[in-house]
Write a protein that holds these residues in place. Structure first.
Motif, PDB file in Angstrom:
ATOM      1  N   GLU A 718      44.373   3.821 -99.636  1.00  0.00           N
ATOM      2  CA  GLU A 718      44.139   4.793 -98.573  1.00  0.00           C
ATOM      3  C   GLU A 718      45.326   5.760 -98.444  1.00  0.00           C
ATOM      4  O   GLU A 718      45.141   6.952 -98.197  1.00  0.00           O
ATOM      5  CB  GLU A 718      43.887   4.057 -97.258  1.00  0.00           C
ATOM      6  N   ARG A 719      46.533   5.256 -98.639  1.00  0.00           N
ATOM      7  CA  ARG A 719      47.716   6.119 -98.585  1.00  0.00           C
ATOM      8  C   ARG A 719      47.688   7.149 -99.712  1.00  0.00           C
ATOM      9  O   ARG A 719      47.985   8.333 -99.505  1.00  0.00           O
ATOM     10  CB  ARG A 719      48.978   5.271 -98.687  1.00  0.00           C
ATOM     11  N   ALA A 720      47.297   6.684-100.912  1.00  0.00           N
ATOM     12  CA  ALA A 720      47.216   7.607-102.042  1.00  0.00           C
ATOM     13  C   ALA A 720      46.167   8.690-101.778  1.00  0.00           C
ATOM     14  O   ALA A 720      46.363   9.869-102.118  1.00  0.00           O
ATOM     15  CB  ALA A 720      46.881   6.836-103.313  1.00  0.00           C
ATOM     16  N   LEU A 721      45.064   8.289-101.158  1.00  0.00           N
ATOM     17  CA  LEU A 721      44.012   9.247-100.836  1.00  0.00           C
ATOM     18  C   LEU A 721      44.516  10.282 -99.828  1.00  0.00           C
ATOM     19  O   LEU A 721      44.275  11.491 -99.980  1.00  0.00           O
ATOM     20  CB  LEU A 721      42.797   8.505-100.274  1.00  0.00           C
ATOM     21  N   VAL A 722      45.224   9.813 -98.799  1.00  0.00           N
ATOM     22  CA  VAL A 722      45.774  10.730 -97.803  1.00  0.00           C
ATOM     23  C   VAL A 722      46.764  11.684 -98.462  1.00  0.00           C
ATOM     24  O   VAL A 722      46.765  12.900 -98.191  1.00  0.00           O
ATOM     25  CB  VAL A 722      46.441   9.945 -96.658  1.00  0.00           C
ATOM     26  N   ASN A 723      47.628  11.149 -99.330  1.00  0.00           N
ATOM     27  CA  ASN A 723      48.612  12.005-100.004  1.00  0.00           C
ATOM     28  C   ASN A 723      47.933  13.083-100.844  1.00  0.00           C
ATOM     29  O   ASN A 723      48.356  14.244-100.868  1.00  0.00           O
ATOM     30  CB  ASN A 723      49.525  11.158-100.886  1.00  0.00           C
ATOM     31  N   GLU A 724      46.848  12.679-101.546  1.00  0.00           N
ATOM     32  CA  GLU A 724      46.140  13.649-102.388  1.00  0.00           C
ATOM     33  C   GLU A 724      45.487  14.725-101.533  1.00  0.00           C
ATOM     34  O   GLU A 724      45.518  15.919-101.865  1.00  0.00           O
ATOM     35  CB  GLU A 724      45.101  12.916-103.239  1.00  0.00           C
ATOM     36  N   LEU A 725      44.896  14.313-100.426  1.00  0.00           N
ATOM     37  CA  LEU A 725      44.235  15.286 -99.552  1.00  0.00           C
ATOM     38  C   LEU A 725      45.251  16.237 -98.927  1.00  0.00           C
ATOM     39  O   LEU A 725      45.014  17.451 -98.854  1.00  0.00           O
ATOM     40  CB  LEU A 725      43.464  14.548 -98.454  1.00  0.00           C
ATOM     41  N   THR A 726      46.378  15.695 -98.459  1.00  0.00           N
ATOM     42  CA  THR A 726      47.369  16.572 -97.828  1.00  0.00           C
ATOM     43  C   THR A 726      47.952  17.555 -98.835  1.00  0.00           C
ATOM     44  O   THR A 726      48.226  18.712 -98.498  1.00  0.00           O
ATOM     45  CB  THR A 726      48.494  15.737 -97.205  1.00  0.00           C
ATOM     46  N   ALA A 727      48.104  17.102-100.088  1.00  0.00           N
ATOM     47  CA  ALA A 727      48.626  18.004-101.122  1.00  0.00           C
ATOM     48  C   ALA A 727      47.623  19.100-101.441  1.00  0.00           C
ATOM     49  O   ALA A 727      47.971  20.292-101.544  1.00  0.00           O
ATOM     50  CB  ALA A 727      48.977  17.208-102.375  1.00  0.00           C
ATOM     51  N   ASN A 728      46.360  18.709-101.607  1.00  0.00           N
ATOM     52  CA  ASN A 728      45.327  19.688-101.961  1.00  0.00           C
ATOM     53  C   ASN A 728      45.063  20.670-100.826  1.00  0.00           C
ATOM     54  O   ASN A 728      44.760  21.852-101.075  1.00  0.00           O
ATOM     55  CB  ASN A 728      44.034  18.983-102.347  1.00  0.00           C
ATOM     56  N   LEU A 729      45.120  20.161 -99.588  1.00  0.00           N
ATOM     57  CA  LEU A 729      44.808  21.008 -98.441  1.00  0.00           C
ATOM     58  C   LEU A 729      46.050  21.679 -97.854  1.00  0.00           C
ATOM     59  O   LEU A 729      45.947  22.428 -96.879  1.00  0.00           O
ATOM     60  CB  LEU A 729      44.111  20.189 -97.350  1.00  0.00           C
ATOM     61  N   LYS A 730      47.215  21.349 -98.456  1.00  0.00           N
ATOM     62  CA  LYS A 730      48.484  21.970 -98.028  1.00  0.00           C
ATOM     63  C   LYS A 730      48.702  21.803 -96.520  1.00  0.00           C
ATOM     64  O   LYS A 730      48.876  22.761 -95.779  1.00  0.00           O
ATOM     65  CB  LYS A 730      48.527  23.444 -98.421  1.00  0.00           C
ATOM     66  N   THR A 731      48.655  20.552 -96.093  1.00  0.00           N
ATOM     67  CA  THR A 731      48.852  20.262 -94.681  1.00  0.00           C
ATOM     68  C   THR A 731      49.616  18.958 -94.542  1.00  0.00           C
ATOM     69  O   THR A 731      49.790  18.214 -95.521  1.00  0.00           O
ATOM     70  CB  THR A 731      47.491  20.169 -93.940  1.00  0.00           C
ATOM     71  N   ARG A 732      50.067  18.647 -93.330  1.00  0.00           N
ATOM     72  CA  ARG A 732      50.782  17.410 -93.082  1.00  0.00           C
ATOM     73  C   ARG A 732      49.792  16.287 -92.721  1.00  0.00           C
ATOM     74  O   ARG A 732      48.693  16.559 -92.221  1.00  0.00           O
ATOM     75  CB  ARG A 732      51.788  17.608 -91.952  1.00  0.00           C
ATOM     76  N   PRO A 733      50.146  15.005 -92.956  1.00  0.00           N
ATOM     77  CA  PRO A 733      49.220  13.905 -92.666  1.00  0.00           C
ATOM     78  C   PRO A 733      48.684  13.907 -91.240  1.00  0.00           C
ATOM     79  O   PRO A 733      47.493  13.675 -91.019  1.00  0.00           O
ATOM     80  CB  PRO A 733      50.074  12.652 -92.945  1.00  0.00           C
ATOM     81  N   GLU A 734      49.557  14.199 -90.250  1.00  0.00           N
ATOM     82  CA  GLU A 734      49.095  14.171 -88.859  1.00  0.00           C
ATOM     83  C   GLU A 734      48.151  15.334 -88.521  1.00  0.00           C
ATOM     84  O   GLU A 734      47.474  15.303 -87.494  1.00  0.00           O
ATOM     85  CB  GLU A 734      50.291  14.180 -87.903  1.00  0.00           C
ATOM     86  N   GLN A 735      48.089  16.337 -89.404  1.00  0.00           N
ATOM     87  CA  GLN A 735      47.203  17.482 -89.183  1.00  0.00           C
ATOM     88  C   GLN A 735      45.932  17.396 -90.034  1.00  0.00           C
ATOM     89  O   GLN A 735      45.099  18.285 -89.999  1.00  0.00           O
ATOM     90  CB  GLN A 735      47.941  18.784 -89.524  1.00  0.00           C
ATOM     91  N   LEU A 736      45.806  16.293 -90.779  1.00  0.00           N
ATOM     92  CA  LEU A 736      44.720  16.192 -91.754  1.00  0.00           C
ATOM     93  C   LEU A 736      43.339  16.179 -91.090  1.00  0.00           C
ATOM     94  O   LEU A 736      42.413  16.839 -91.565  1.00  0.00           O
ATOM     95  CB  LEU A 736      44.918  14.919 -92.589  1.00  0.00           C
ATOM     96  N   VAL A 737      43.199  15.449 -90.002  1.00  0.00           N
ATOM     97  CA  VAL A 737      41.891  15.362 -89.339  1.00  0.00           C
ATOM     98  C   VAL A 737      41.439  16.742 -88.877  1.00  0.00           C
ATOM     99  O   VAL A 737      40.282  17.140 -89.101  1.00  0.00           O
ATOM    100  CB  VAL A 737      41.956  14.387 -88.154  1.00  0.00           C
ATOM    101  N   ASP A 738      42.340  17.501 -88.234  1.00  0.00           N
ATOM    102  CA  ASP A 738      41.967  18.839 -87.773  1.00  0.00           C
ATOM    103  C   ASP A 738      41.633  19.745 -88.955  1.00  0.00           C
ATOM    104  O   ASP A 738      40.687  20.543 -88.885  1.00  0.00           O
ATOM    105  CB  ASP A 738      43.108  19.449 -86.962  1.00  0.00           C
ATOM    106  N   ARG A 739      42.412  19.614 -90.023  1.00  0.00           N
ATOM    107  CA  ARG A 739      42.177  20.480 -91.194  1.00  0.00           C
ATOM    108  C   ARG A 739      40.828  20.183 -91.836  1.00  0.00           C
ATOM    109  O   ARG A 739      40.084  21.107 -92.186  1.00  0.00           O
ATOM    110  CB  ARG A 739      43.309  20.256 -92.210  1.00  0.00           C
ATOM    111  N   VAL A 740      40.497  18.926 -91.971  1.00  0.00           N
ATOM    112  CA  VAL A 740      39.196  18.551 -92.538  1.00  0.00           C
ATOM    113  C   VAL A 740      38.073  19.031 -91.628  1.00  0.00           C
ATOM    114  O   VAL A 740      37.039  19.522 -92.090  1.00  0.00           O
ATOM    115  CB  VAL A 740      39.113  17.017 -92.760  1.00  0.00           C
TER     116      VAL A 740
END
Length: 885
Positions: A718-740
């Motif tokens: 799950e951590r690897a998935l979060v890291n990949e998403l944050t890298a692709n979406l150019k956002t921070r982990p705590e902002q990932l939900v809003d960005r998605v």
């Protein structure tokens, strides 16, 4: 009055009073805490407790039930049967005491000619709960009963509850006075044989808590919705209305009794003991037939064990009547004929049911022969030792392990001049009855019939060394292939191997069996499964990887250390989760089953609603805090009574002897009876990661968790998935939900725009397609391939629009498209074309045949498809040929 007529009258009476007629539920209960439907109220528990809203305000049913807790009384009393039918009327927040009493009195006393049962009012007595003045007053008001025929009783007799905190209430029982010849005067409080209970009206009005026993609880308030739960024993009413002495002589049971009498040559009514045996046969055969019709098969555990016991008691009773040959063919046929009017399935499925019964009978007759040899040996040893009594545990071993009935043991011991330690046997039987109620775990491998293990079990218990050792040197005591003993097994064969001692854990207590191997001089065995087919005996199902293994050779059992470590982590993790559940939810969240294997645990527990995300997080955090605190895990063996006195919890599905193993984690923080393997300290569990929570019944939930390295790997993934998403979406982990969320909103808007563009593009193609129409016969035909489309719906829309564009003339539109790499065809016809004989369904079917698939539909619009895109031109030509013919 026939039994079926009583049922019909009951259902008709309440149906005429706005009760929904509910068919009987299966004998196999949906409640994971019950083996069977043991009472008429079981299927309605979700409605009575308010867990599930009732789909009707009032209901009536005839529920088939199985109850074996009083099996020893069958045949001895007028009314004890293992299978019985409960007539019930139910109110869920609708009518209450007055309505229930009015209905009961009316139905019982209404003349038979008017649809009632026609009981004489002077013969009816009632009991009420000792403080229920309201019910007593209603019986006076409605039935005109005098005070002496309204008797008050305490909680033991006239107060109902589920045995758990929740709904409860007083009840009122209705009795029929059978006359002075059956006992003393004075009402049911004096004698319940003369005064036979037939109906119980439960007034569910109270909320109880602090339940510690049948009569130990606190009433803390009234229920917001008061319910009525009634149960009238159909068999009891039947023998009273038929003027008989007991339920075994009624029309649904007596035919089996008569066949037993005819086969044995013993006359019913001539001898008390013989009469009891015939009643047992009649009852048990009917119960067995009904259980099998609901899918239960004889086995050595759970429901199958109860069925096997009933069938074997029937066989034993026939032997005591002097008939030693097969009898089930005649007995079961008689029961089928007696029951088929009420339960047609026993006739339609009788061929299969009969095969099961006859096979079980044959097996047990063989078991009786084998058991006789074992008993003879035990008798010889007992006499040689100068002991006058055959040990109770020996009698129980014969009964429980080899299926040898206790009454046969008593009879044969007496012939040899010995007694049997019956109190010790009865104590072991009481424990066995409790074990028999536990749900059985399905076995991954098919084990031999129980009789095949008797020679090995007679040598003593298998010694399990796996608590301390991962490898143990021992000897091969026996080998079974396809359930039969052999002297050797060779490479490629699957066999069961019995060792004198083993380090491999056999599946029990929810813990799956160890993985590993057995090795010796010249052979290697891969272990597929480890089970306890009979108490005290461990059997290894193996694949012979190389060489040949024989009986009597040396063998070394070796546990897969990595798997065992994971399994012990999971089992200790289950104890941690259970303790956390009870800490968060309270003592009602009691374990009701579990499964543990390396890296995974599953735990079922009593609870009636889903856990919130916050609750699951709290449970997970408590369990992981216990891991962090590195609590000591201590295992001790002690007498069962001492363990219970310490507060050790006995868990669902476990079997306990006089001496038990207690597992403490952090002292009393978690203290349970458990025979599984465990870690030395809680920190060794590693990590608990709850991955699921779901329902397994109206009052049970299930949690699932990954444990140890599996839990870590899940978090890492799950951590690897979060890291990949944050890298692709150019956002921070705590902002990932809003960005998605923003992306999802944008995507939906884009999809709407694309759909609008596609619809516009389709519409723009309509004129061109319509202009390509050519006349074939009396129709204008558009037969075109339109290329790739997203869906068949788009093709259908296009065909409809082209047909509309062509107007009122006789026209046929046949279009094909590539949808996801497969050909799809749509045919649309105008009214004028259909009048001229064109049929869209027939044309689509013809196209589909060419495309290598199927199709059809209505004359105006139809669809077909297939798998051959290359056949599209031929399919369109087929339409032209059909219309031009």
């Amino acid at each position: 009055m026939q039994t079926a007529d009583i049922s019909r009258r009951y259902l008709d009476f309440f149906a005429a009073r706005d009760h929904t007629v509910v068919p009987s539920a299966s004998l196999v209960s949906d409640d994971p805490t019950l083996l069977f439907t043991v009472a008429g109220m079981v299927p309605f528990v979700p409605y009575l407790t308010g867990v599930v809203p009732a789909p009707y305000p009032r209901a009536v049913d005839v529920q088939k039930c199985i109850r074996t807790n009083d099996i020893e009384e069958v045949g001895k009393t007028p009314r004890h049967g293992t299978f019985f039918q409960m007539l019930g009327n139910w109110s869920f927040g609708d009518y209450f005491k007055e309505g229930a009493i009015e209905y009961a009195w009316e139905f019982l006393t209404k003349p038979e000619a008017e649809g009632g049962l026609g009981f004489a009012e002077r013969d009816l007595w009632v009991t009420v709960y000792e403080t229920d003045d309201e019910a007593a007053g209603l019986w006076k008001k409605i039935a005109g009963l005098p005070d002496e025929r309204i008797q008050r009783m305490g909680k033991e007799d006239n107060y109902w509850s589920t045995g758990h905190p929740g709904p409860a209430g007083p009840c009122s029982e209705i009795y029929v006075d059978r006359g002075a010849q059956y006992g003393p005067d004075g009402g049911p409080i004096v004698d319940d044989t003369r005064y036979t209970e037939i109906w119980n009206l439960v007034f569910m009005q109270d909320l109880i808590t602090n339940v510690t026993g049948k009569t130990q609880f606190d009433i803390v308030g009234e229920l917001p919705q008061k319910n009525i739960d009634t149960g009238m024993g159909l068999e009891r009413v039947a023998f009273l209305k038929q003027g008989l002495e007991n339920m075994y002589e009624t029309d649904q049971v007596r035919p089996v009794l008569d066949v037993a009498s005819a086969l044995s040559g013993r006359r019913y009514g001539a001898d008390h003991d013989d009469d009891v045996r015939m009643r047992i046969i009649a009852d048990h055969v009917r119960s067995s037939l009904m259980l099998m019709s609901d899918g239960v098969r004889p086995s050595n555990e759970g429901r199958g064990y109860i069925l096997r016991r009933l069938m074997r008691r029937s066989i034993r009773s026939m032997r005591l009547l002097g008939f030693e040959g097969p009898s089930f063919a005649e007995l079961f046929a008689a029961s089928r004929d007696a029951m088929k009017a009420g339960y047609p399935e026993v006739e339609t499925d009788f061929s299969r049911l009969s095969q099961i019964a006859l096979a079980e009978e044959e097996t047990f007759l063989n078991t009786l022969s084998a058991g006789t040899s074992i008993l003879d040996l035990a008798v010889s040893k007992t006499k040689a030792a100068g002991t006058p009594q055959l040990a109770g545990d020996t009698a129980f071993l014969l009964h429980d392990t080899y299926g040898f009935p206790i009454d046969l043991t008593l009879e044969m011991a007496e012939e040899a001049g010995l007694e049997v330690d019956r109190p010790a046997f009865d104590a072991l039987m009481a424990d066995q009855r409790a074990r028999a109620k536990a749900d059985a775990k399905s076995k991954k491998q098919t084990l031999a019939d129980v009789t095949a293990y008797s020679p090995f079990r007679s040598l003593g218990e298998t010694v399990f060394t796996g608590y301390t050792d991962l490898a143990t040197d021992s000897t091969v005591l026996g080998i079974l292939v396809d359930g039969h003993p052999v002297t050797a097994a060779v490479a490629g064969q699957t066999a069961e191997v019995i060792l004198a001692a083993t380090s491999l854990y056999a599946e029990s207590g929810g813990q799956m069996p160890d993985k590993g191997r057995i090795v010796g001089d010249g052979y290697v065995l891969d272990v597929l499964d480890v089970q306890k087919p009979v108490p005290g005996l461990i059997s290894h199902t193996v694949q012979v990887a190389s060489g040949e293994v024989g009986v009597g050779v040396a063998a070394r059992s070796e546990v897969d250390a990595a798997y065992r470590r994971g399994a012990t982590q999971a089992h200790s993790g289950t104890h941690l989760v259970h303790a956390a559940l009870r800490q968060v939810l309270g003592p009602d969240a009691h374990q009701a089953g579990s499964l543990n294997r390396a890296g995974y645990l599953r735990l079922d527990f009593g609870w009636n609603k889903a856990l919130s995300t916050e609750t699951k997080t709290e449970i997970e955090e408590i369990a992981n805090t216990a891991i962090r605190d590195n609590l000591e895990v201590v295992t001790r063996e002690m007498p069962l009574d001492e363990a219970k006195a310490l507060g050790a919890m006995a868990l669902f599905g476990e079997k306990y002897g006089d001496v038990v193993r207690v597992v403490d984690i952090g002292g009393p923080w978690s203290r349970e009876l458990c025979a599984g393997t465990h870690v030395a300290t809680s920190a060794e569990v590693g990590m608990i990661n709850l991955i699921g929570e779901s329902s397994v019944g109206a009052t049970s939930r299930r949690v699932e968790s990954l444990v140890g390295m599996e839990a870590f790997r899940q978090f890492a993934a799950e951590r690897a998935l979060v890291n990949e998403l944050t890298a692709n979406l150019k956002t921070r982990p705590e902002q990932l939900v809003d960005r998605v969320g923003e992306l999802v909103t944008s995507l939906k808007a884009a999809e709407k725009k694309i759909q609008a563009f596609e619809q516009k593009a389709l519409a723009e193609r309509v004129p061109t397609l319509a202009d390509r129409a050519g006349r074939i016969g009396s129709n204008l035909l558009v037969a075109e391939h339109v290329g790739a489309l997203a869906s068949a719906d788009e093709l259908r829309t296009l065909a409809n629009q082209v047909r509309t564009r062509l107007g009122d003339v006789a026209s046929v539109v046949a279009l094909t498209a590539d949808v996801g790499g497969r050909p799809v065809a749509i045919v649309a016809t105008s009214p004028a074309a259909r009048e001229a004989g064109a049929n869209a369904g027939a044309l689509a079917k013809r196209m589909a045949q060419v495309l290598g698939g199927g199709g059809g539909g209505k004359p105006d619009l139809a669809q077909g498809g297939g798998s051959d895109l290359g056949a599209i031109p031929t399919a369109l030509d087929a339409v032209r040929a059909e219309l031009g013919a």
